[in-house]
Design a protein around this motif. Sequence first.
Motif, PDB file in Angstrom:
ATOM      1  N   VAL A  73       0.850  -1.189   0.000  1.00  0.00           N
ATOM      2  CA  VAL A  73       0.000   0.000   0.000  1.00  0.00           C
ATOM      3  C   VAL A  73       0.886   1.240   0.000  1.00  0.00           C
ATOM      4  O   VAL A  73       2.034   1.211   0.456  1.00  0.00           O
ATOM      5  CB  VAL A  73      -0.947   0.040   1.221  1.00  0.00           C
ATOM      6  N   SER A  74       0.328   2.323  -0.499  1.00  0.00           N
ATOM      7  CA  SER A  74       1.023   3.603  -0.475  1.00  0.00           C
ATOM      8  C   SER A  74       1.137   4.061   0.969  1.00  0.00           C
ATOM      9  O   SER A  74       0.163   4.044   1.718  1.00  0.00           O
ATOM     10  CB  SER A  74       0.246   4.638  -1.282  1.00  0.00           C
ATOM     11  N   ASP A  75       2.340   4.494   1.359  1.00  0.00           N
ATOM     12  CA  ASP A  75       2.529   5.014   2.709  1.00  0.00           C
ATOM     13  C   ASP A  75       1.785   6.334   2.893  1.00  0.00           C
ATOM     14  O   ASP A  75       1.384   6.670   4.002  1.00  0.00           O
ATOM     15  CB  ASP A  75       4.016   5.222   3.002  1.00  0.00           C
ATOM     16  N   PHE A  76       1.574   7.083   1.818  1.00  0.00           N
ATOM     17  CA  PHE A  76       0.924   8.381   1.914  1.00  0.00           C
ATOM     18  C   PHE A  76      -0.594   8.268   1.999  1.00  0.00           C
ATOM     19  O   PHE A  76      -1.212   8.916   2.823  1.00  0.00           O
ATOM     20  CB  PHE A  76       1.309   9.276   0.721  1.00  0.00           C
ATOM     21  N   SER A  77      -1.192   7.447   1.136  1.00  0.00           N
ATOM     22  CA  SER A  77      -2.658   7.398   1.073  1.00  0.00           C
ATOM     23  C   SER A  77      -3.256   6.125   1.649  1.00  0.00           C
ATOM     24  O   SER A  77      -4.457   6.075   1.901  1.00  0.00           O
ATOM     25  CB  SER A  77      -3.111   7.529  -0.386  1.00  0.00           C
ATOM     26  N   GLY A  78      -2.469   5.083   1.809  1.00  0.00           N
ATOM     27  CA  GLY A  78      -2.998   3.810   2.277  1.00  0.00           C
ATOM     28  C   GLY A  78      -3.674   3.013   1.176  1.00  0.00           C
ATOM     29  O   GLY A  78      -4.188   1.926   1.427  1.00  0.00           O
ATOM     30  N   LYS A  79      -3.679   3.528  -0.059  1.00  0.00           N
ATOM     31  CA  LYS A  79      -4.318   2.821  -1.171  1.00  0.00           C
ATOM     32  C   LYS A  79      -3.440   1.658  -1.624  1.00  0.00           C
ATOM     33  O   LYS A  79      -2.214   1.739  -1.619  1.00  0.00           O
ATOM     34  CB  LYS A  79      -4.571   3.772  -2.338  1.00  0.00           C
ATOM     35  N   VAL A  80      -4.096   0.576  -2.031  1.00  0.00           N
ATOM     36  CA  VAL A  80      -3.397  -0.631  -2.462  1.00  0.00           C
ATOM     37  C   VAL A  80      -2.644  -0.342  -3.758  1.00  0.00           C
ATOM     38  O   VAL A  80      -3.187   0.244  -4.701  1.00  0.00           O
ATOM     39  CB  VAL A  80      -4.385  -1.804  -2.666  1.00  0.00           C
ATOM     40  N   ASP A  91       1.588  -1.119 -10.964  1.00  0.00           N
ATOM     41  CA  ASP A  91       1.679   0.304 -10.635  1.00  0.00           C
ATOM     42  C   ASP A  91       3.139   0.732 -10.543  1.00  0.00           C
ATOM     43  O   ASP A  91       3.993   0.000 -10.035  1.00  0.00           O
ATOM     44  CB  ASP A  91       1.024   0.608  -9.272  1.00  0.00           C
ATOM     45  N   ALA A  92       3.403   1.938 -11.020  1.00  0.00           N
ATOM     46  CA  ALA A  92       4.717   2.536 -10.794  1.00  0.00           C
ATOM     47  C   ALA A  92       4.768   2.957  -9.330  1.00  0.00           C
ATOM     48  O   ALA A  92       3.793   3.462  -8.786  1.00  0.00           O
ATOM     49  CB  ALA A  92       4.907   3.738 -11.707  1.00  0.00           C
ATOM     50  N   VAL A  93       5.896   2.726  -8.712  1.00  0.00           N
ATOM     51  CA  VAL A  93       6.061   3.081  -7.303  1.00  0.00           C
ATOM     52  C   VAL A  93       7.246   4.026  -7.186  1.00  0.00           C
ATOM     53  O   VAL A  93       8.292   3.804  -7.780  1.00  0.00           O
ATOM     54  CB  VAL A  93       6.292   1.821  -6.435  1.00  0.00           C
ATOM     55  N   VAL A  94       7.047   5.082  -6.428  1.00  0.00           N
ATOM     56  CA  VAL A  94       8.094   6.063  -6.191  1.00  0.00           C
ATOM     57  C   VAL A  94       8.604   5.879  -4.771  1.00  0.00           C
ATOM     58  O   VAL A  94       7.818   5.757  -3.833  1.00  0.00           O
ATOM     59  CB  VAL A  94       7.550   7.500  -6.368  1.00  0.00           C
ATOM     60  N   ARG A  95       9.904   5.839  -4.617  1.00  0.00           N
ATOM     61  CA  ARG A  95      10.531   5.726  -3.301  1.00  0.00           C
ATOM     62  C   ARG A  95      10.912   7.127  -2.850  1.00  0.00           C
ATOM     63  O   ARG A  95      11.578   7.858  -3.576  1.00  0.00           O
ATOM     64  CB  ARG A  95      11.770   4.839  -3.421  1.00  0.00           C
ATOM     65  N   VAL A  96      10.478   7.508  -1.669  1.00  0.00           N
ATOM     66  CA  VAL A  96      10.769   8.820  -1.103  1.00  0.00           C
ATOM     67  C   VAL A  96      11.567   8.586   0.179  1.00  0.00           C
ATOM     68  O   VAL A  96      11.088   7.917   1.089  1.00  0.00           O
ATOM     69  CB  VAL A  96       9.471   9.600  -0.793  1.00  0.00           C
TER      70      VAL A  96
END
Length: 177
Positions: free
Chosen positions: A8-15, A20-25
């Motif tokens: 899940v996205s750490d920012f939004s909690g969306k699966v 999906d492209a994933v960005v590492r921050v």
Amino acid sequence: MGRKTVHVSDFSGKVLQPDDAVVRVVVLEHPDLVAGPVQLEARPIEIESIDDAALDVAVVEIYDSHGGGEPRRVTLTASEFDTLATDVPMAQLLRTAERIRPPKATRKAAEKLDYATLEHAGKPHRGKITDEEAQLVRDNLDEINKRLADEGIRQIDPTDPDHASRYGFPLSDESTD
């Protein structure tokens, strides 16, 4: 019984879907950051406004009597820093100022680290992970990860296949339903 891992996205909690492209921050500094840098993952759309919100800043170290011999690191807006230059424009001052070089790390110091000790176990290094280091990491994972986080170094994730094989953690079987 099978196991399914959902990211899940750490920012939004969306699966996050597998395609999906994933960005590492990597968060290097933040007032609420207490144990060193952390890594977050998000969808690109969730962070697309980050560049627009970015500030032009100057990060300076001040060497004076207030630091007890240690420099104070200060971050301020670049425009505020620029106003400190009253004789010539800051851009010109920075172009002509004396250059400093960070101290070079000596290779001997790196070679002397004993990774089979609690002080250095789990730190990334080019050498082979010895059985002693791997055992130490497996037996003291929480303590070692806390030290790594405090030092701003990546932590060891026993579910990461690379970390599992390096340190001898059992690999979990993941299957999709």
